[in-house]
Design a protein around this motif. Structure first.
Motif, PDB file in Angstrom:
ATOM      1  N   SER A 160       4.201   2.400 -18.855  1.00 12.14           N
ATOM      2  CA  SER A 160       4.197   3.780 -17.281  1.00 12.14           C
ATOM      3  C   SER A 160       3.583   4.337 -16.328  1.00 12.14           C
ATOM      4  O   SER A 160       3.660   5.004 -15.013  1.00 12.14           O
ATOM      5  N   ILE A 161       2.387   3.530 -16.979  1.00 12.94           N
ATOM      6  CA  ILE A 161       1.556   3.459 -15.668  1.00 12.94           C
ATOM      7  C   ILE A 161       1.735   3.060 -14.223  1.00 12.94           C
ATOM      8  O   ILE A 161       1.892   2.143 -14.119  1.00 12.94           O
ATOM      9  N   THR A 162       1.367   3.861 -13.472  1.00  8.38           N
ATOM     10  CA  THR A 162       1.475   2.745 -11.586  1.00  8.38           C
ATOM     11  C   THR A 162       0.252   2.596 -11.402  1.00  8.38           C
ATOM     12  O   THR A 162      -0.657   3.336 -11.695  1.00  8.38           O
ATOM     13  N   CYS A 163       0.049   1.162 -11.134  1.00  8.05           N
ATOM     14  CA  CYS A 163      -1.128   0.362 -11.166  1.00  8.05           C
ATOM     15  C   CYS A 163      -0.783   0.154  -9.287  1.00  8.05           C
ATOM     16  O   CYS A 163      -0.330  -0.596  -8.919  1.00  8.05           O
ATOM     17  N   TYR A 164      -1.801   0.913  -8.677  1.00  2.74           N
ATOM     18  CA  TYR A 164      -2.052   0.556  -7.318  1.00  2.74           C
ATOM     19  C   TYR A 164      -3.129  -0.626  -7.191  1.00  2.74           C
ATOM     20  O   TYR A 164      -4.715  -0.735  -8.099  1.00  2.74           O
ATOM     21  N   LEU A 165      -2.806  -1.583  -6.773  1.00  2.00           N
ATOM     22  CA  LEU A 165      -3.082  -3.232  -6.657  1.00  2.00           C
ATOM     23  C   LEU A 165      -3.874  -3.533  -4.951  1.00  2.00           C
ATOM     24  O   LEU A 165      -2.790  -3.803  -4.821  1.00  2.00           O
ATOM     25  N   ASN A 198       5.343  -1.146 -13.415  1.00  4.72           N
ATOM     26  CA  ASN A 198       5.281   0.055 -11.953  1.00  4.72           C
ATOM     27  C   ASN A 198       3.870  -1.103 -11.289  1.00  4.72           C
ATOM     28  O   ASN A 198       2.695   0.788 -11.023  1.00  4.72           O
ATOM     29  N   SER A 199       3.788  -1.520 -10.213  1.00 12.31           N
ATOM     30  CA  SER A 199       3.112  -2.039  -9.893  1.00 12.31           C
ATOM     31  C   SER A 199       3.287  -2.068  -7.921  1.00 12.31           C
ATOM     32  O   SER A 199       4.411  -1.971  -8.022  1.00 12.31           O
ATOM     33  N   GLN A 200       1.897  -1.520  -7.568  1.00 12.31           N
ATOM     34  CA  GLN A 200       2.383  -0.922  -6.212  1.00 12.31           C
ATOM     35  C   GLN A 200       0.159  -2.063  -4.887  1.00 12.31           C
ATOM     36  O   GLN A 200      -0.217  -1.332  -5.580  1.00 12.31           O
ATOM     37  N   ALA A 201       1.080  -2.775  -4.218  1.00 13.72           N
ATOM     38  CA  ALA A 201       0.515  -3.936  -3.467  1.00 13.72           C
ATOM     39  C   ALA A 201       0.457  -2.953  -2.519  1.00 13.72           C
ATOM     40  O   ALA A 201       1.148  -1.822  -1.746  1.00 13.72           O
ATOM     41  N   VAL A 202      -1.033  -2.708  -2.173  1.00 15.90           N
ATOM     42  CA  VAL A 202      -1.556  -2.094  -1.083  1.00 15.90           C
ATOM     43  C   VAL A 202      -2.662  -2.818  -0.062  1.00 15.90           C
ATOM     44  O   VAL A 202      -4.113  -2.490  -0.334  1.00 15.90           O
ATOM     45  N   PRO A 203      -1.882  -3.162   1.009  1.00 16.98           N
ATOM     46  CA  PRO A 203      -2.378  -3.607   1.896  1.00 16.98           C
ATOM     47  C   PRO A 203      -3.049  -2.936   2.799  1.00 16.98           C
ATOM     48  O   PRO A 203      -4.507  -3.338   3.390  1.00 16.98           O
ATOM     49  N   GLU A 204      -2.651  -1.918   3.706  1.00 17.85           N
ATOM     50  CA  GLU A 204      -2.859  -1.112   4.310  1.00 17.85           C
ATOM     51  C   GLU A 204      -3.649  -0.078   3.723  1.00 17.85           C
ATOM     52  O   GLU A 204      -3.090   0.835   2.630  1.00 17.85           O
ATOM     53  N   ALA A 205      -4.077   1.172   4.641  1.00 18.79           N
ATOM     54  CA  ALA A 205      -4.940   2.367   4.407  1.00 18.79           C
ATOM     55  C   ALA A 205      -3.899   3.329   4.408  1.00 18.79           C
ATOM     56  O   ALA A 205      -2.876   3.278   4.893  1.00 18.79           O
ATOM     57  N   ARG A 206      -3.517   3.806   3.479  1.00 19.64           N
ATOM     58  CA  ARG A 206      -2.711   5.420   2.935  1.00 19.64           C
ATOM     59  C   ARG A 206      -3.052   5.488   1.575  1.00 19.64           C
ATOM     60  O   ARG A 206      -3.765   5.599   0.720  1.00 19.64           O
ATOM     61  N   HIS A 207      -1.838   6.988   1.522  1.00 21.36           N
ATOM     62  CA  HIS A 207      -2.043   8.256   0.278  1.00 21.36           C
ATOM     63  C   HIS A 207      -1.132   7.094  -0.922  1.00 21.36           C
ATOM     64  O   HIS A 207      -0.311   6.887  -0.585  1.00 21.36           O
ATOM     65  N   LEU A 208      -1.744   7.179  -2.043  1.00 24.53           N
ATOM     66  CA  LEU A 208      -1.514   7.319  -2.833  1.00 24.53           C
ATOM     67  C   LEU A 208      -1.040   8.518  -4.562  1.00 24.53           C
ATOM     68  O   LEU A 208       0.909   8.276  -3.730  1.00 24.53           O
ATOM     69  N   TYR A 209      -1.279   9.105  -4.093  1.00 22.88           N
ATOM     70  CA  TYR A 209      -0.362  10.757  -5.094  1.00 22.88           C
ATOM     71  C   TYR A 209      -1.862  11.622  -4.404  1.00 22.88           C
ATOM     72  O   TYR A 209      -3.485  11.170  -5.040  1.00 22.88           O
TER      73      TYR A 209
END
Length: 269
Positions: A118-123, A140-151
Motif C-alpha cells: 500500500s506504500i505510495t511511491c513517488y517516482l 500506488n505509484s505517482q510520476a512527478v515530472p513537475e514541482a509540486r506538493h506530495l503530502y
C-alpha cells in the motif's frame, strides 16, 4: 517514531550549531516533532561501525509525525540489514520517494513494495515509464515530472531539469526548507533554485549526494557561494560528492557543514 534515536551523544560528536531567531539549527535530542529528522540508512561513507557501507544512498525523513523513505540503495540485502539494525520498519511508513533510476538508489524498491504493497511511491517520470514498460510499476505509484506538493510537509522539485531527470525532496518548515538529493545530477544550485522558484520554498539545508567528483576546486567554491546567495546555511555532502569536494564544502560552510555517512542522524529545527 519507528526507531530508537539515541541522539544526544551522536549529535555531540557531529558538533552542534547554535543559530538564533528563525535560522535553521541542529539541535540536541531526538523527540522534537517540530524538528526535521534525517537518518542515513545507506551510504558509501560510514559513521556507525555497526552498519554496512556500500556505494549508494538512502535515508529516512521524519517531520511533524510524517515519515518518508528516500531512495533504496544498491544492494537490497544490505539495505534491509541496515534498516533492521536501525529499527526502521518499512511496513509502517506510508511513502517512498525515488530520486532517479540509477541502480545505487533503487535496489530495495521491489522488496519494500512487496512487504508494504500500500506504500505510495513517488517516482521521476522517466523511471516510472521504465517500470511500466517492464510490467513492474508498483500499484500506488505517482510520476512527478513537475514541482509540486506530495503530502504533509513533503514536496518535490520535479524532474524537469536540463542536465538530468532527477527529482529532489524538499521538506517545508516554518524557517524555509531542507533539500535532500540522491545524486544531485541536475546540479545543487539548480535544485535549490527550483525549490525557490517553483515551490516558493527557500532552502536553508542541503543533504545528500551532489555528484561533484573530479570537479575543479574553483568550480566547487563557486557552487558554494551560489548556494549561500540562495540562502543555504548548512550542507551535508555525501555519497557521490567526492572526498576533495566534500573537504572544500566543509571549508566553505564552516560550522554549517554536517558530516554524512551510514548511521548519521541529523536533527534540524
Amino acid at each position: 517514531m519507528t526507531k530508537k534515536t539515541g541522539m544526544t551523544g551522536l549529535l555531540f560528536l557531529l558538533g552542534l550549531l547554535t543559530i538564533h531567531a528563525l535560522e535553521p539549527t541542529r539541535i540536541e535530542g531526538g523527540t522534537n516533532k517540530d524538528a526535521v529528522h534525517v537518518t542515513i540508512i545507506y551510504d558509501n561513507y560510514q559513521l556507525d561501525q555497526n552498519l554496512e557501507t556500500d556505494w549508494g544512498f538512502a535515508c529516512l525523513v521524519e517531520y511533524q509525525g510524517k515519515q518518508l523513505l528516500f531512495d533504496a540503495g544498491r544492494k537490497a540485502d544490505l539495505y534491509q540489514e541496515n534498516l533492521s539494525k536501525l529499527q526502521i520498519d518499512p511496513r509502517e511508513i506510508p511513502t517512498l520517494f525515488i530520486s532517479h533510476e540509477h541502480g545505487d538508489h533503487t535496489a530495495g524498491l521491489p522488496w519494500i513494495t512487496e512487504i508494504n504493497p500500500s506504500i505510495t511511491c513517488y517516482l521521476p517520470s522517466p523511471y516510472a515509464e521504465q517500470l511500466k514498460g517492464r510490467g513492474s510499476l508498483p500499484p500506488n505509484s505517482q510520476a512527478v515530472p513537475e514541482a509540486r506538493h506530495l503530502y504533509g510537509p513533503f514536496y518535490s522539485t520535479g524532474d524537469n531539469f536540463e542536465k538530468f531527470r532527477e527529482q529532489g525532496l524538499v521538506v517545508k518548515t516554518e524557517n524555509g526548507g531542507v533539500l535532500i538529493t540522491g545524486c544531485g545530477h541536475p546540479g545543487a544550485v539548480e535544485m535549490v533554485a527550483a525549490a525557490k522558484n517553483e515551490l516558493g520554498i527557500e532552502v536553508h539545508t542541503v543533504i545528500g549526494g551532489l555528484h561533484l567528483m573530479r570537479t575543479p576546486g574553483e568550480k566547487i567554491n563557486q557552487i558554494a557561494e551560489k548556494l549561500k546567495k540562495l540562502g543555504v546555511k548548512q550542507i551535508c555532502p555525501t555519497h557521490c560528492t567526492g572526498d576533495e569536494s566534500i573537504a572544500l564544502l566543509k571549508e566553505a560552510f564552516g560550522d554549517g557543514y554536517i558530516k554524512g555517512g551510514t548511521g548519521t542522524e541529523i536533527v534540524i529545527q
